[in-house]
Structure formats: C-alpha cells, structure tokens
Scaffold this active site. Structure first.
Site, PDB file in Angstrom:
ATOM      1  CD  GLU A 170     -16.140  -2.880   8.402  1.00 43.08           C
ATOM      2  OE1 GLU A 170     -15.900  -3.896   9.085  1.00 43.08           O
ATOM      3  OE2 GLU A 170     -15.356  -2.457   7.522  1.00 43.08           O
ATOM      4  NE  ARG A 184      -3.236   2.551   2.722  1.00 45.75           N
ATOM      5  CZ  ARG A 184      -3.300   3.356   3.769  1.00 45.75           C
ATOM      6  NH1 ARG A 184      -2.637   3.067   4.870  1.00 45.75           N
ATOM      7  NH2 ARG A 184      -4.023   4.434   3.732  1.00 45.75           N
ATOM      8  NE  ARG A 244     -13.282  -0.272  20.210  1.00 46.85           N
ATOM      9  CZ  ARG A 244     -12.460  -1.120  19.624  1.00 46.85           C
ATOM     10  NH1 ARG A 244     -12.764  -2.398  19.564  1.00 46.85           N
ATOM     11  NH2 ARG A 244     -11.325  -0.714  19.107  1.00 46.85           N
ATOM     12  CD  GLU A 271      -7.850   0.101   3.464  1.00 48.92           C
ATOM     13  OE1 GLU A 271      -8.053  -0.177   4.664  1.00 48.92           O
ATOM     14  OE2 GLU A 271      -7.368   1.176   3.095  1.00 48.92           O
ATOM     15  CG  HIS A 310      -9.170   6.187   3.595  1.00 46.68           C
ATOM     16  ND1 HIS A 310      -9.894   7.054   4.392  1.00 46.68           N
ATOM     17  CD2 HIS A 310      -8.171   5.727   4.357  1.00 46.68           C
ATOM     18  CE1 HIS A 310      -9.340   7.126   5.579  1.00 46.68           C
ATOM     19  NE2 HIS A 310      -8.276   6.316   5.589  1.00 46.68           N
TER      20      HIS A 310
END
Ligand code: AMP
Length: 399
Positions: A333, A91, A284, A384, A180
């Site tokens: 997600e 990447r 979170r 990815e 991205h």
C-alpha cells in the site's frame, strides 16, 4: 443481535485487537499487546477515539495481557462485559484439512484447533490461549474462528501437492495450505466492487506485501494458487523469512553450522528475509539504507523484487488473462518503488503503471494503471479485522 465484535489476532508474543461495528465498520477501540512472556519491553498501546492509553510492564502470559487490555477498555469508557458484544472473532492461523469456513467455537472445535498446532507450532497455540482467555473473560459471548488458510481450500491438487513421498505426505498432512487468506479474499472482493463487476467474472493476482508477504492467483473469485505453503515460510521474500529456499539448505545448515531444529526454525522465521540479508526487516529502514549507499540493502531489495516477478510470471501463465493486479498491506500500500519495479517493462503484456498515480498517496482503493491499460492495477488497503468481524457477525446472526 448486536453487530459489535471484538476481533483478536493472537501471535506467539503479541495480541492485536479491535472492537468494531461489523455493519458500519466503525472502530470503537483498537490496540496491541506486545512482548508477552518476555522479561523486558512488555507494552500495551490502546486507542479509543481520541484517547490513547499506554501500559508498560511485564506481561507474563496472554491471559494477563488481555486482562490489562480489558482494564484499559474500561478506563476509556468501554466496559467489554456490559457493552453488549455480539461476538468475538478470532484470527486462527491454521485450519488444516479440518476447517475452511468461519466456525463457531465449541469445546470440540477448540480441541481440533489445538491439535492442528503440529502444523503451526508458532501460531495455533497462541490462538488457543487467546480463545481460552476470552471465553473466560467474556462468558456467554459466542466465539468464532476465522482461518487464515480458508480462502485457499479450493486450490487444485496440482497446486496443493508437494512432490514428496505420498504416504508420508498423507500421514502428516504435508501439502500447501496458504495463509493471509482473509486478506487475499477481502481485497479481491473489494477490487471487484471497485471495478463494478462480480468477483466470479474476474481473474486477479494479489500481492499481500507486509512484514509477512504472499501472492495469490485467483480465477473467478477462487484462489487457484498461492505462494505460502504448509507453513508461512514458503514463497516471497519477507521481513524475516526467506520464502523459497532449496530444501537441501536446511539439513546442510544443521550439519555445517551445527544448528538444532529450534535454532533452524528461529533462523528461518526470525533471522532470514530482508533482515537476514540487510540487518533490517522494516521496509522504510531498508529504503534509508539503500539511499545511504548500503550495497547489502540494495541486493536485498533486488532479491525481493526478483522473487516477486518470478511469481507474477507464473501466475500470469496460470491465469492466461488477468483483469486486475492488486497490491495490499504495509509495503504494497505504501511503497511506489516496489509496485513500479514489480511491474516494470510489461507494457507488451498490457501491464502498465501511471507514475503520477503510483506516487500519489491517498486513502482508500485507487487505480494506479492508466485508464486505457488492459490490466487494471490497484492499491487496495486490506482490513482483516473488518473481514473477521463481518464473518463472525454473519455466522452468529445465522444461528
Ligand atoms: P504489515 O505487516 O502489513 O503491517 O506491513 C509492515 C511493513 O510495511 C513493514 O515492513 C513496514 O516497513 C512497511 N511499511 C509501512 N509503511 C511504509 C511506507 N510508508 N513505505 C514503505 N514501507 C512501509
């Protein structure tokens, strides 16, 4: 040709890796090397099947980290030098105006990626070191660069151009590139597959909401706009980056708070966004703070949602009609609250979420809008690594 691909995502102080079969998507091993070059906290966590190996100790540089990781591959029964890897997929964050296709890495390509470091000083140098290390450790294995900017290459000039001095912009490559891209492309293609229609027929808005976050507006499979810019700082509120910010804030801060360039860069990349506003960048933890009545955390959440809806509105207008809105990455997600708040009150525009579908956790792609809603809202897990592995395998196979 072997479809076994080693995928590397090298960051400034970390390397994420995966060894997988590009065709079947079967993952043989994956891991993360953390805190490279730092005096404390160096760590590698390596998973291969049921085995989980851990190393703790100083990792002076990327090459040393990869050497250790290769040793852990061997310990888990996978010798990378003999197992028959068909390609290494890297990447690479910034392709500038030079690269917009997966590219076989030669000396010239590596030099060009290095030269693009001026545009991505925090990212491309790490990618270069990662490539140099695997070239040395796996001689003879073809290496492929997959660029995070590639999917946004075809954005119209009106979306790409910043309203600054045109000569300066041209001289320094200053324009919107977007990042991205591998994820935006992968999930939009998956969404089309799920809907049983060619991507070329669909208009989609994709929200990639992870620690970094970006949105894109996609017409007929081609990205026509995205929130990230010349750097990954622009656009949505992120874990540690502010997203859109009045450009006047930077020089003001430098004068008023007596910060130099690298301090400002550090502040904008690591000390802003959710972390800057609330003290935490993990969603979170932010939710826990909100549940405990922390007003700063609550404000940070609403700033995050406000920004997201601003871009949703912009992209709805750009596209005119939208077939699908897609949420992906860690927050996209996993956070029903973010998805519900992002799309609240838009029934009149055909955008609606079914609360019970939205709350139900399930692996894989799922529809969270009611069956009858004109706009389909989907949660599509991103991958990815698989996208990079497939691009590398395809390119090497074609040579
Ligand atoms: P990524 O960059 O895609 O790995 O996403 C990282 C972000 O996803 C972090 O902010 C995490 O807090 C967030 N995340 C992961 N799991 C959850 C979850 N169950 N609920 C809310 N946020 C999550």
């Amino acid at each position: 040709m072997s479809d076994l691909v080693l995928v590397l995502n090298s960051g400034s102080s970390s390397i994420k890796y995966q060894l997988l079969h590009a065709v079947s998507a079967q993952v043989l091993a994956s891991g993360i090397v953390e805190k490279i070059g730092e005096s404390h906290g160096g760590r590698i966590v390596h998973e291969a099947g049921a085995a989980e190996l851990e190393y703790e100790g100083a990792i002076p540089d990327h090459r040393a980290g990869l050497l250790r990781a290769f040793e852990m591959f061997r310990q888990s029964g996978l010798d990378l030098t003999t197992i028959g890897i068909g390609a290494v997929g890297h990447r690479v964050v910034h392709g500038g105006e030079v690269f917009w296709e997966p590219t076989l890495i030669t000396d010239d390509v590596l030099r060009a990626i290095d030269e693009l470091s001026v545009l991505a000083p925090l990212h491309n140098p790490a990618n270069v070191v990662g490539i140099e290390s695997t070239r040395e450790l796996l001689p003879g294995v073809p290496e492929v660069a997959v660029f995070d900017t590639a999917f946004f290459h075809a954005m119209p000039d009106a979306a790409k151009t910043y309203a600054i001095d045109a000569k300066l912009a041209a001289a320094h490559g200053i324009r919107k590139y977007g990042f991205h891209g591998t994820s935006h492309q992968y999930v939009s293609e998956k969404a089309a597959e799920y809907l049983g229609r060619p991507a070329g027929e669909l208009n989609q808005i994709v929200f990639h909401l992870g620690n970094g976050a970006s949105a894109s507006s996609i017409r007929g499979g081609v990205a026509i706009d995205t929130t990230m810019g010349m750097t990954p700082l622009e656009g949505l509120v992120m874990g540690t980056r502010p997203g859109d910010l009045d450009p006047g804030v930077t020089p003001y801060l430098m004068r008023a708070a007596d910060l130099d360039v690298s301090q400002v860069e550090q502040l904008l990349n690591r000390g802003s966004g959710l972390k800057g506003m609330s003290g935490v960048n993990d969603f979170r933890e932010l939710q826990q703070l909100i549940d405990g009545g922390d007003t700063q955390a609550k404000l940070a959440y609403y700033v995050y949602i406000h920004r997201l809806r601003r871009y949703l509105g912009a992209y709805l207008v750009q596209l005119g009609t939208v077939d699908a809105i897609v949420f992906t990455a860690g927050v996209g997600e996993n956070s029903p609250a973010v998805r519900a708040d992002a799309l609240a009150g838009l029934q009149a525009m055909g955008i609606e979420i079914d609360p019970s579908r939205n709350e139900t956790r399930a692996p894989g792609i799922r529809r969270i809008s009611p069956e009858s809603a004109p706009v389909t809202v989907l949660v599509v897990p991103t991958n990815e690594e698989l996208a990079i592995a497939r691009a590398a395998h395809e390119l090497v196979g074609a040579h």
